[in-house]
Design an enzyme around this catalytic site. Sequence first.
Site, mmCIF file in Angstrom:
data_model
loop_
_atom_site.group_PDB
_atom_site.id
_atom_site.type_symbol
_atom_site.label_atom_id
_atom_site.label_comp_id
_atom_site.label_asym_id
_atom_site.label_seq_id
_atom_site.Cartn_x
_atom_site.Cartn_y
_atom_site.Cartn_z
ATOM 1 N N HIS A 143 -1.035 0.572 15.413
ATOM 2 C CA HIS A 143 -1.780 1.537 14.337
ATOM 3 C C HIS A 143 -2.658 2.566 13.976
ATOM 4 O O HIS A 143 -2.852 2.675 13.232
ATOM 5 C CB HIS A 143 -0.172 2.274 13.201
ATOM 6 C CG HIS A 143 -0.784 0.602 12.469
ATOM 7 N ND1 HIS A 143 -0.708 1.158 11.357
ATOM 8 C CD2 HIS A 143 -0.882 -0.716 12.200
ATOM 9 C CE1 HIS A 143 -1.861 0.242 9.997
ATOM 10 N NE2 HIS A 143 -1.251 -1.015 11.123
ATOM 11 N N GLU B 68 -6.000 -4.948 9.574
ATOM 12 C CA GLU B 68 -5.944 -4.609 8.855
ATOM 13 C C GLU B 68 -5.707 -6.600 8.106
ATOM 14 O O GLU B 68 -5.709 -7.207 8.479
ATOM 15 C CB GLU B 68 -4.543 -4.028 8.569
ATOM 16 C CG GLU B 68 -4.446 -3.211 7.619
ATOM 17 C CD GLU B 68 -3.291 -2.410 8.002
ATOM 18 O OE1 GLU B 68 -2.392 -1.964 8.671
ATOM 19 O OE2 GLU B 68 -3.582 -1.724 6.878
ATOM 20 N N ASP C 41 1.884 -5.016 14.208
ATOM 21 C CA ASP C 41 3.084 -4.614 13.661
ATOM 22 C C ASP C 41 3.724 -4.131 14.418
ATOM 23 O O ASP C 41 4.757 -4.070 13.987
ATOM 24 C CB ASP C 41 2.178 -3.061 13.244
ATOM 25 C CG ASP C 41 0.918 -4.093 11.563
ATOM 26 O OD1 ASP C 41 1.890 -4.839 11.380
ATOM 27 O OD2 ASP C 41 -0.004 -3.083 11.624
ATOM 28 N N HIS D 82 4.917 -9.216 11.385
ATOM 29 C CA HIS D 82 6.048 -8.953 9.911
ATOM 30 C C HIS D 82 7.757 -8.886 10.467
ATOM 31 O O HIS D 82 8.030 -8.445 11.723
ATOM 32 C CB HIS D 82 6.158 -7.312 9.286
ATOM 33 C CG HIS D 82 4.240 -7.099 8.751
ATOM 34 N ND1 HIS D 82 3.542 -7.801 7.942
ATOM 35 C CD2 HIS D 82 3.744 -6.068 9.702
ATOM 36 C CE1 HIS D 82 2.339 -6.865 7.614
ATOM 37 N NE2 HIS D 82 2.387 -6.465 8.678
ATOM 38 N N HIS E 108 0.901 -1.118 -0.317
ATOM 39 C CA HIS E 108 0.008 0.211 0.258
ATOM 40 C C HIS E 108 0.739 1.666 0.244
ATOM 41 O O HIS E 108 0.979 2.323 1.029
ATOM 42 C CB HIS E 108 -1.429 0.376 0.907
ATOM 43 C CG HIS E 108 -0.125 -0.087 2.488
ATOM 44 N ND1 HIS E 108 0.491 0.883 3.173
ATOM 45 C CD2 HIS E 108 -1.203 -0.604 3.578
ATOM 46 C CE1 HIS E 108 0.018 0.538 3.670
ATOM 47 N NE2 HIS E 108 -0.567 -0.294 4.595
ATOM 48 N N TYR F 189 10.026 0.703 9.137
ATOM 49 C CA TYR F 189 8.738 0.293 9.626
ATOM 50 C C TYR F 189 8.500 1.389 10.241
ATOM 51 O O TYR F 189 7.261 1.965 9.877
ATOM 52 C CB TYR F 189 8.951 -0.706 9.666
ATOM 53 C CG TYR F 189 7.793 -1.522 10.183
ATOM 54 C CD1 TYR F 189 6.879 -2.431 9.277
ATOM 55 C CD2 TYR F 189 6.380 -1.100 11.094
ATOM 56 C CE1 TYR F 189 5.496 -2.754 9.237
ATOM 57 C CE2 TYR F 189 5.514 -1.568 11.536
ATOM 58 C CZ TYR F 189 4.828 -2.191 10.161
ATOM 59 O OH TYR F 189 3.383 -2.372 10.126
ATOM 60 N N ASP G 244 -4.370 -7.504 6.074
ATOM 61 C CA ASP G 244 -2.684 -8.198 5.784
ATOM 62 C C ASP G 244 -2.858 -9.358 6.917
ATOM 63 O O ASP G 244 -1.915 -10.206 6.873
ATOM 64 C CB ASP G 244 -1.546 -7.980 5.861
ATOM 65 C CG ASP G 244 -1.563 -6.581 6.841
ATOM 66 O OD1 ASP G 244 -2.249 -5.867 7.600
ATOM 67 O OD2 ASP G 244 -0.060 -6.438 7.154
ATOM 68 N N HIS H 203 -5.240 -7.828 15.705
ATOM 69 C CA HIS H 203 -5.155 -6.070 14.520
ATOM 70 C C HIS H 203 -5.879 -6.550 13.412
ATOM 71 O O HIS H 203 -6.223 -7.530 12.680
ATOM 72 C CB HIS H 203 -3.365 -5.879 14.625
ATOM 73 C CG HIS H 203 -3.824 -5.057 12.970
ATOM 74 N ND1 HIS H 203 -4.350 -3.859 13.440
ATOM 75 C CD2 HIS H 203 -2.176 -4.454 12.230
ATOM 76 C CE1 HIS H 203 -4.578 -3.232 12.130
ATOM 77 N NE2 HIS H 203 -2.794 -3.318 11.436
HETATM 78 FE FE1 FEO Z 1 -0.919 -3.073 10.472
HETATM 79 FE FE2 FEO Z 1 0.576 -5.173 9.551
HETATM 80 O O1 FEO Z 1 -1.297 -4.191 9.040
#
Ligand code: FEO
Length: 396
Positions: free
Chosen positions: A145, A80, A164, A224, A24, A191, A82, A78
Amino acid sequence: MKPVEIAKGIYSVGVADFNIRDFHGYSTEAGTTYNAFLIVDEKVVLIDTVKKEFADELLANISEIIDPKKIDIVISNHTEMDHSGALPRIMHYIGEDKPLYCSRMGKKNLSAHFSQSWNLHPVKDGEELSLGSRTLMFMETRMLHWPDSMFTYVKEDEILFSSDAFGQHYAGYELYDDVLGDAAMFQAKKYFANILMLYAPQVLKLVEKVSDMGLSFKMICPDHGVFWRTGIGSIIDAYVRWSSHETGKRAVVIYDTMWKSTRKMAEAIADGISETGAAVSVIHIRSSHRSEIMTAVLDSKAVIIGSPTLNNCIFPTVADVLTYMKGLRPKNRIGAAFGSYGWSGEAVKQMSGELSSMGMELLDEGLKIQYVPDSDAIASCREYGRKIGEAVCDRK
Ligand code: FEO
């Protein structure tokens, strides 16, 4: 990637996305991973999932350890996509009525993302869940976040699943920070600069809170990249330093150019900065990605922006970088603007306004040179660089 037991009964079951290069709008030159974790206790728990297109790979990884239908509880740290994109597939496979734990904002966000009527269990900050021999503790980490973000801590194993936070976009077979080496901290810095910088106040509050709670960590496992096991103190210290907007005696000159005049100015300004002993890097915007530029900004006390004037405005690529930078809210920086122009020259004033609106300390109104800089103009750029460099060396 195959599943790996990272502590007795605790498995990394996530997947690697080796080929992604644009996450993104973030440049992921080293790919990324979507980490997920399986805890096999009296109750079997899956923490987080992966992107939708990797759902079958996640199920295959879990199947190497246990029949996925034996999962009793899913935890979503989370929303999001992903980390939640595979939830519909996983929940359908293991049973739609299985409890899905999340934060209170997670309940709201999961409901906004998915149409399924899952058995959502919102948890409070500090709430605990016994799995048998282990206890999970949930920690709300709002705006780190997203509003829904939370951590899950395994008390007995002292392992933090940090969503994250502390993550790095890196895909590889190195599972731990000490195996990957310096790239772990570099990718963690990138990051932070591009995802978390604007939430620096929340990071500082969270670190203080965790310190007050006296929690200790044997491992921090983000969603991640690699897991922190030997560099835990280093990454927490780095987060505090970055969130405090501490920089070295360093400047970054960021510019774009049409006929190389602004480029000549950029390099002469950098020469002047360097003469003062401050470190300096020069970044041509169309040769770099904006996420690399922000990584340099994170380290830099002074941010010097150069643009030609095009149609009475800032050059579009420079405006893009300024917009991106403004959203990430770097603080405690010196700002300066410069550029070549033909007949109107509004860009320098406009850029100074943008830097000022970010709260940067402007040393002056900026430096503009008409058309092609001659030797006197180059000398004035060097002098301007020295002025900036001295300011960088003077500031804390
Ligand atoms: Fe905020 Fe890795 O997604």
